[in-house]
Design a protein around this motif. Structure first.
Motif, mmCIF file in Angstrom:
data_model
loop_
_atom_site.group_PDB
_atom_site.id
_atom_site.type_symbol
_atom_site.label_atom_id
_atom_site.label_comp_id
_atom_site.label_asym_id
_atom_site.label_seq_id
_atom_site.Cartn_x
_atom_site.Cartn_y
_atom_site.Cartn_z
ATOM 1 N N TYR A 67 0.825 -1.205 0.000
ATOM 2 C CA TYR A 67 0.000 0.000 0.000
ATOM 3 C C TYR A 67 0.863 1.259 0.000
ATOM 4 C CZ TYR A 67 -3.220 3.565 1.506
ATOM 5 O OH TYR A 67 -3.924 4.709 1.584
ATOM 6 N N PHE A 68 1.919 1.252 0.792
ATOM 7 C CA PHE A 68 2.829 2.393 0.840
ATOM 8 C C PHE A 68 3.472 2.623 -0.524
ATOM 9 C CE2 PHE A 68 7.098 4.131 1.612
ATOM 10 C CZ PHE A 68 6.754 5.315 2.244
ATOM 11 N N SER A 69 3.905 1.562 -1.169
ATOM 12 C CA SER A 69 4.528 1.674 -2.491
ATOM 13 C C SER A 69 3.530 2.180 -3.531
ATOM 14 C CB SER A 69 5.089 0.328 -2.931
ATOM 15 O OG SER A 69 6.039 -0.134 -2.014
ATOM 16 N N ILE A 81 -5.757 12.398 -8.669
ATOM 17 C CA ILE A 81 -6.003 13.234 -7.495
ATOM 18 C C ILE A 81 -7.145 12.653 -6.667
ATOM 19 C CG2 ILE A 81 -6.816 15.507 -6.746
ATOM 20 C CD1 ILE A 81 -5.217 16.651 -9.126
ATOM 21 N N PHE A 82 -8.185 12.158 -7.342
ATOM 22 C CA PHE A 82 -9.276 11.488 -6.625
ATOM 23 C C PHE A 82 -8.764 10.253 -5.897
ATOM 24 C CE2 PHE A 82 -12.613 8.225 -6.617
ATOM 25 C CZ PHE A 82 -13.512 8.848 -5.774
ATOM 26 N N LEU A 83 -7.910 9.474 -6.558
ATOM 27 C CA LEU A 83 -7.319 8.304 -5.906
ATOM 28 C C LEU A 83 -6.469 8.705 -4.711
ATOM 29 C CD1 LEU A 83 -6.241 6.037 -8.884
ATOM 30 C CD2 LEU A 83 -8.002 5.586 -7.191
ATOM 31 N N SER A 84 -5.803 9.831 -4.822
ATOM 32 C CA SER A 84 -4.991 10.311 -3.709
ATOM 33 C C SER A 84 -5.871 10.713 -2.519
ATOM 34 C CB SER A 84 -4.137 11.490 -4.173
ATOM 35 O OG SER A 84 -3.382 11.993 -3.127
ATOM 36 N N ASN A 127 -5.594 5.392 4.267
ATOM 37 C CA ASN A 127 -4.401 5.469 5.106
ATOM 38 C C ASN A 127 -4.780 5.656 6.578
ATOM 39 O OD1 ASN A 127 -1.694 5.499 5.681
ATOM 40 N ND2 ASN A 127 -1.391 7.609 5.074
ATOM 41 N N LEU A 128 -5.725 6.519 6.852
ATOM 42 C CA LEU A 128 -6.167 6.719 8.235
ATOM 43 C C LEU A 128 -6.778 5.440 8.809
ATOM 44 C CD1 LEU A 128 -7.749 10.273 8.049
ATOM 45 C CD2 LEU A 128 -5.753 9.583 9.365
ATOM 46 N N PHE A 129 -7.614 4.778 8.014
ATOM 47 C CA PHE A 129 -8.243 3.540 8.466
ATOM 48 C C PHE A 129 -7.206 2.450 8.721
ATOM 49 C CE2 PHE A 129 -10.443 -0.500 7.507
ATOM 50 C CZ PHE A 129 -11.351 -0.475 8.547
ATOM 51 N N SER A 130 -6.239 2.330 7.825
ATOM 52 C CA SER A 130 -5.228 1.284 8.000
ATOM 53 C C SER A 130 -4.314 1.578 9.186
ATOM 54 C CB SER A 130 -4.410 1.110 6.720
ATOM 55 O OG SER A 130 -3.705 2.277 6.417
ATOM 56 N N MET A 131 -4.063 2.855 9.472
ATOM 57 C CA MET A 131 -3.256 3.194 10.645
ATOM 58 C C MET A 131 -3.985 2.830 11.932
ATOM 59 S SD MET A 131 -1.421 6.748 9.540
ATOM 60 C CE MET A 131 -0.928 7.094 11.207
ATOM 61 N N ILE A 132 -5.288 3.043 11.955
ATOM 62 C CA ILE A 132 -6.076 2.659 13.130
ATOM 63 C C ILE A 132 -6.046 1.142 13.308
ATOM 64 C CG2 ILE A 132 -8.431 2.569 14.048
ATOM 65 C CD1 ILE A 132 -8.856 5.342 12.749
ATOM 66 N N LEU A 133 -6.182 0.409 12.202
ATOM 67 C CA LEU A 133 -6.124 -1.057 12.284
ATOM 68 C C LEU A 133 -4.754 -1.540 12.748
ATOM 69 C CD1 LEU A 133 -8.068 -2.335 9.171
ATOM 70 C CD2 LEU A 133 -8.616 -2.697 11.559
ATOM 71 N N LEU A 155 5.791 3.424 8.912
ATOM 72 C CA LEU A 155 5.864 3.527 7.457
ATOM 73 C C LEU A 155 4.633 4.237 6.902
ATOM 74 C CD1 LEU A 155 7.585 2.505 4.987
ATOM 75 C CD2 LEU A 155 5.972 0.610 4.900
ATOM 76 N N MET A 156 3.462 3.916 7.428
ATOM 77 C CA MET A 156 2.235 4.554 6.952
ATOM 78 C C MET A 156 2.179 6.035 7.312
ATOM 79 S SD MET A 156 0.852 2.232 5.317
ATOM 80 C CE MET A 156 -0.872 2.193 5.066
ATOM 81 N N MET A 157 2.832 6.413 8.394
ATOM 82 C CA MET A 157 2.851 7.830 8.778
ATOM 83 C C MET A 157 3.641 8.684 7.785
ATOM 84 S SD MET A 157 3.209 7.874 12.859
ATOM 85 C CE MET A 157 2.057 7.046 13.904
ATOM 86 N N PHE A 158 4.533 8.066 7.033
ATOM 87 C CA PHE A 158 5.292 8.810 6.034
ATOM 88 C C PHE A 158 4.456 9.171 4.813
ATOM 89 C CE2 PHE A 158 9.106 7.045 8.151
ATOM 90 C CZ PHE A 158 9.742 8.252 8.389
ATOM 91 N N ASN A 159 3.257 8.622 4.679
ATOM 92 C CA ASN A 159 2.391 8.971 3.557
ATOM 93 C C ASN A 159 1.780 10.358 3.725
ATOM 94 O OD1 ASN A 159 2.688 6.786 1.902
ATOM 95 N ND2 ASN A 159 0.915 5.706 2.687
#
Length: 96
Positions: free
Chosen positions: A13-15, A41-44, A51-57, A78-82
């Motif tokens: 996901y990060f990549s 941009i929509f995908l971003s 990203n927020l949901f995956s960080m909570i998980l 790693l996810m926080m670097f997004n």
């Protein structure tokens, strides 16, 4: 030398989010089709929500699965670097 362990899904996901960001910047630099850049941009924007949901998980998994605590902590960092990357993209888009 110690090798850091990451969750494979978080690493993919990060990549993918880095790749989307690179494509948006390249599209803006080379003035590629506006539809493609708007779609990216929509995908971003969707990437930010995911990203927020995956960080909570990942944060919850640290406490649920103590045997993989190090792997989940590394993936969380790693996810926080997004977030700085996404902020930079929206700043670059608003300036152009």
């Amino acid at each position: 030398m110690m090798k850091s362990k990451y969750n494979n899904i978080a690493l993919i996901y990060f990549s993918a989010s880095w790749l989307i960001g690179i494509l948006i910047i390249a599209g803006m630099i080379f003035k590629i089709s506006d539809d493609l850049v708007v779609t990216l941009i929509f995908l971003s924007a969707m990437n930010l929500i995911i990203n927020l949901f995956s960080m909570i998980l990942l944060f919850a998994f640290i406490f649920i699965f103590p045997e993989n605590r190090g792997q989940f902590k590394n993936s969380l960092v790693l996810m926080m670097f997004n977030f700085p990357i996404i902020f930079f993209l929206y700043l670059a888009i608003s300036l152009t």
